[in-house]
Motif scaffolding. Sequence first.
Motif, PDB file in Angstrom:
ATOM      1  N   VAL A 313       5.858   0.953  14.298  1.00  0.00           N
ATOM      2  CA  VAL A 313       6.992   0.102  13.968  1.00  0.00           C
ATOM      3  C   VAL A 313       6.643  -0.635  12.677  1.00  0.00           C
ATOM      4  O   VAL A 313       5.750  -1.482  12.660  1.00  0.00           O
ATOM      5  CB  VAL A 313       7.299  -0.912  15.091  1.00  0.00           C
ATOM      6  CG1 VAL A 313       8.501  -1.769  14.707  1.00  0.00           C
ATOM      7  CG2 VAL A 313       7.556  -0.190  16.405  1.00  0.00           C
ATOM      8  N   TYR A 314       7.325  -0.277  11.580  1.00  0.00           N
ATOM      9  CA  TYR A 314       7.098  -0.949  10.305  1.00  0.00           C
ATOM     10  C   TYR A 314       7.872  -2.266  10.298  1.00  0.00           C
ATOM     11  O   TYR A 314       9.082  -2.295  10.579  1.00  0.00           O
ATOM     12  CB  TYR A 314       7.551  -0.072   9.145  1.00  0.00           C
ATOM     13  CG  TYR A 314       6.754   1.197   8.987  1.00  0.00           C
ATOM     14  CD1 TYR A 314       5.565   1.203   8.258  1.00  0.00           C
ATOM     15  CD2 TYR A 314       7.172   2.381   9.584  1.00  0.00           C
ATOM     16  CE1 TYR A 314       4.827   2.375   8.122  1.00  0.00           C
ATOM     17  CE2 TYR A 314       6.436   3.557   9.454  1.00  0.00           C
ATOM     18  CZ  TYR A 314       5.262   3.540   8.723  1.00  0.00           C
ATOM     19  OH  TYR A 314       4.526   4.698   8.593  1.00  0.00           O
ATOM     20  N   VAL A 315       7.174  -3.364   9.964  1.00  0.00           N
ATOM     21  CA  VAL A 315       7.807  -4.684   9.961  1.00  0.00           C
ATOM     22  C   VAL A 315       7.531  -5.359   8.603  1.00  0.00           C
ATOM     23  O   VAL A 315       6.661  -6.220   8.494  1.00  0.00           O
ATOM     24  CB  VAL A 315       7.300  -5.554  11.134  1.00  0.00           C
ATOM     25  CG1 VAL A 315       8.046  -5.233  12.407  1.00  0.00           C
ATOM     26  CG2 VAL A 315       5.795  -5.375  11.355  1.00  0.00           C
ATOM     27  N   PRO A 316       8.256  -4.969   7.566  1.00  0.00           N
ATOM     28  CA  PRO A 316       8.039  -5.562   6.233  1.00  0.00           C
ATOM     29  C   PRO A 316       8.747  -6.900   6.095  1.00  0.00           C
ATOM     30  O   PRO A 316       9.642  -7.247   6.885  1.00  0.00           O
ATOM     31  CB  PRO A 316       8.657  -4.516   5.300  1.00  0.00           C
ATOM     32  CG  PRO A 316       9.719  -3.864   6.113  1.00  0.00           C
ATOM     33  CD  PRO A 316       9.267  -3.903   7.549  1.00  0.00           C
ATOM     34  N   CYS A 317       8.343  -7.672   5.084  1.00  0.00           N
ATOM     35  CA  CYS A 317       9.127  -8.837   4.701  1.00  0.00           C
ATOM     36  C   CYS A 317      10.426  -8.348   4.056  1.00  0.00           C
ATOM     37  O   CYS A 317      10.522  -7.198   3.625  1.00  0.00           O
ATOM     38  CB  CYS A 317       8.337  -9.733   3.750  1.00  0.00           C
ATOM     39  SG  CYS A 317       7.834  -8.936   2.199  1.00  0.00           S
ATOM     40  N   HIS A 318      11.432  -9.223   4.007  1.00  0.00           N
ATOM     41  CA  HIS A 318      12.752  -8.793   3.535  1.00  0.00           C
ATOM     42  C   HIS A 318      13.181  -9.664   2.364  1.00  0.00           C
ATOM     43  O   HIS A 318      13.542 -10.827   2.548  1.00  0.00           O
ATOM     44  CB  HIS A 318      13.763  -8.902   4.676  1.00  0.00           C
ATOM     45  CG  HIS A 318      15.003  -8.091   4.453  1.00  0.00           C
ATOM     46  ND1 HIS A 318      15.130  -7.184   3.419  1.00  0.00           N
ATOM     47  CD2 HIS A 318      16.185  -8.041   5.126  1.00  0.00           C
ATOM     48  CE1 HIS A 318      16.330  -6.613   3.478  1.00  0.00           C
ATOM     49  NE2 HIS A 318      16.981  -7.115   4.492  1.00  0.00           N
ATOM     50  N   ARG A 319      13.148  -9.086   1.165  1.00  0.00           N
ATOM     51  CA  ARG A 319      13.444  -9.858  -0.035  1.00  0.00           C
ATOM     52  C   ARG A 319      14.576  -9.271  -0.865  1.00  0.00           C
ATOM     53  O   ARG A 319      15.111  -9.939  -1.726  1.00  0.00           O
ATOM     54  CB  ARG A 319      12.180  -9.980  -0.887  1.00  0.00           C
ATOM     55  CG  ARG A 319      11.184 -10.904  -0.203  1.00  0.00           C
ATOM     56  CD  ARG A 319       9.879 -11.062  -0.887  1.00  0.00           C
ATOM     57  NE  ARG A 319       9.102 -12.051  -0.146  1.00  0.00           N
ATOM     58  CZ  ARG A 319       7.783 -12.105  -0.133  1.00  0.00           C
ATOM     59  NH1 ARG A 319       7.079 -11.226  -0.805  1.00  0.00           N
ATOM     60  NH2 ARG A 319       7.167 -13.040   0.561  1.00  0.00           N
TER      61      ARG A 319
END
Length: 885
Positions: A313-319
């Motif tokens: 499960v990829y959980v990147p920051c959201h910018r």
Amino acid sequence: MLNMSTTDTPARSRAPWWFNLAGQLLEPWVRIRRDPAEPATLLKAGAPVCYVIERDGFSDGLILDRACREAGLPSPMQPLSGTRRKRSVFALARRDGWLFGRNRKRSPNEPLGQLVRSLEVEPDRDIQVVPVSIYVGRAPTRESGWFSVLFSENWVMVGRFRRLLALLLNGRDTVVHFSTPVSLRSVMNEAGDILPERLTRKIARVLRTHFRRIRAAVIGPDLSHRRTVADAVLNAEPVRAAIASVAAKENISHAKAWRKAHDMVMEIAADYSHPVVRSVSFLLSNFWNKLYDGIAMHHFEKARAAAPGHEVVYVPCHRSHADYLLLSYQLHMSGVVVPHIAAGVNLNLPVIGPILRRGGAFFLRRSFKGNALYSVVFNEYLAQLIDRGVPIEYFTEGGRSRTGRLLAPRAGMLAMTVRAFLRAPRRPVLFQPVYIGYEKLMEGKSYIGELSGKPKEKESLLGLLRGLKVLRQRYGHVALSFGEPIELNPLLDAASADWRAATADPDAKPEWLGRVVDDLAERIQININRAADVNPINLLALALLATPKHAMAENDLLVQLELMKALLEELPYSDRMTMTAMDPAGIIAYGEQMGWIRRVRHSLGDVLVTEDEQAVLLSYFRNNVLHLTATAAWVACCFLNNRRMSRASVLRLGRIIYPFIQGELFLPWDSDGFCAQLTATIDFFVRRGLLEATGDGRVLERGPGQDDAAYQLKTIARSLIQAFERYYITVAALVKNGPHTLTSAELENACALTAQRLSLLNELSAPEFFDKALFRGFIQKLRESRIVWTDEGGKLDYDRGLEDMVRDARVILAREVRHSILKITPGGDGERDTATPAELAQPVPADASSEALHERHVAAEHQAHAPAEVTPVAEEAGNDAPPED
């Protein structure tokens, strides 16, 4: 080169003449990329090598032979030493007949049985079995034609004619993946007394599983058609029960309720298409080249090594809206399957929505509240993806950050993921945090507008077309940095030893589930921050935005940039943090090139300045990396208004303030760890001459205000000072209004209004200063610390700990700043600080003009010009009330 004795004879000297001729004819059409690039390092010297491939294809044999020859490996076409086999390769599947036969699984007894029997006869010998995966046309290049994507690699065992077309069209994008060799002798020793026939079947099963894992990691899982997935969701027991409940509750037929559920799942479900993914990757290659000067990936190999065998499960920051496209594109081009991405239903636009859906996007509504059927359907769809081993991507922040900071996580998707795993824990779940760093944002101006009160523009196809003008600009470099992955099982083990018992009831909600989800959410944010990439724009923003006019003399800026780089190099935030290799002069030149700063020529030395609008936009990039300098900023803050302090006071106050800084910036340490970082930072400042330690290191002192070292300290301090001003605003508003007066929402609104006024008066170029979310987080931390709590009527009450915070604030905030905050903070009864009761009793009208507010602010500043009071920490250090600089 490894010593392979008789096994290193060139392949062409052993292969038939027609095989060598076919290899020469195929060579111009095929370009091989080996993974790893030097597979010879995987082999053990002295043991014969036998390759195993997934399918028995003539072209696969040619490709393997050439790949081994180019890598200096033993030939697969020569006899296997010590056995009767004429070739050192075999396949798990073969085709019956020559032209039109069908694929079938090959019995492992013959090749594997021969290998096992040969080792039984000679107990001292070993054979290295090397699984080799071959993929033709996994990723078309910019030179590839559109037609080539139709013949790229997939899960189907294609016929010879289709394979020939794939080689002609995509052969220059051929990947040969060599896996770690398996010692057959070790397998036999571990098997013990198992019969050879059972052992060969077991090895064959393991090999088939291995090839499936590698293929799923490279080209994605074997997904059925969207309708098949929808049928699986609708046939699941929880969904059938929900359909029956809706039919009974709404007094409609079962068929009508079923159609409602069917429409919901079709609204949600992705329609993943390998050709579409490859086609979009072809388009994006040109798109990124127009927008960006380069896309860097940090620590990707560590992430790829951890993924096999896990549900990732990829959980990147959201910018930015570019986040999911960038991550998916880079994963695809790096040989990893594109994840299914949770997207807001607002992105399901005409034309765009179907493309996103075929690229792996599945859509969800912003709220499930009041729609039990939709909630059950969505949960079941997510559970189906996890059960099928589909990699997933979503943003725990819920939406894009408008300030550059990580937002407080929204744990809804995390909770659904954990519950889906508990229902069917077949494959361990691995959460992969990803930090995404930009040097310029396409949405920058819209973010500033939204923070200043403008409504968010609704996504539409017309808005997308209008936004195409961003393609005229360049946006510098982008960094995708993969943080330390987080495994779910250890968190569950720590929460409950018998968590597996919860899998018996799919509707169960164990009491420990909330704690696990909250812990997981916080760890994800912490690990994202630990993987931060410090680019030149981040460093320029940290330095220039700390000055009143956002300008610095070039010499001062060079020194400040060198200091910041030295701080981050000597005291690295984590082992996954990365930083630009540019020197200070190169950073300044790059900032000018990108248009972030402007050079003002002067005979006494050039000045670098960032204009007002650019300064507001730069605050976003300063906020990206505030957490990296939090310890340095805290130490420096202690000396903004104090010449001398004891080391013990810096640490004591640091322990008090840390929970609030940690909650805002997602710092990784506990209280003791933070103090250890403070100690190391103090020692760094002493080594650099910014502080002087006396009294056996117990007392710290900075130079006078006009000193260069004091200037550098103040520049570092001001990156964090706005956080303390927000804290003081919150405390002042609460105490000024008194206990049992405000609700949390009312306090949050009062704080935001106060900060907004203060920003107008002081011309602070930072709209996030009055962001309600930051006040909400601080109020929540006060409640968690039991300094503030809610009474029976829903109003806020507090204890003496709040008054202690008011007293400690005098150490950090200048008197004029405190008075300005107290003057404009709306409230009733009076503030228990240095302001007089008469001052605090004067309310500020909501409709007061900016001019009137400014006059009152100036008056407050004139009243604040008396000598500074002796602070408690100054007394502890033996300081006789040094004047504020």
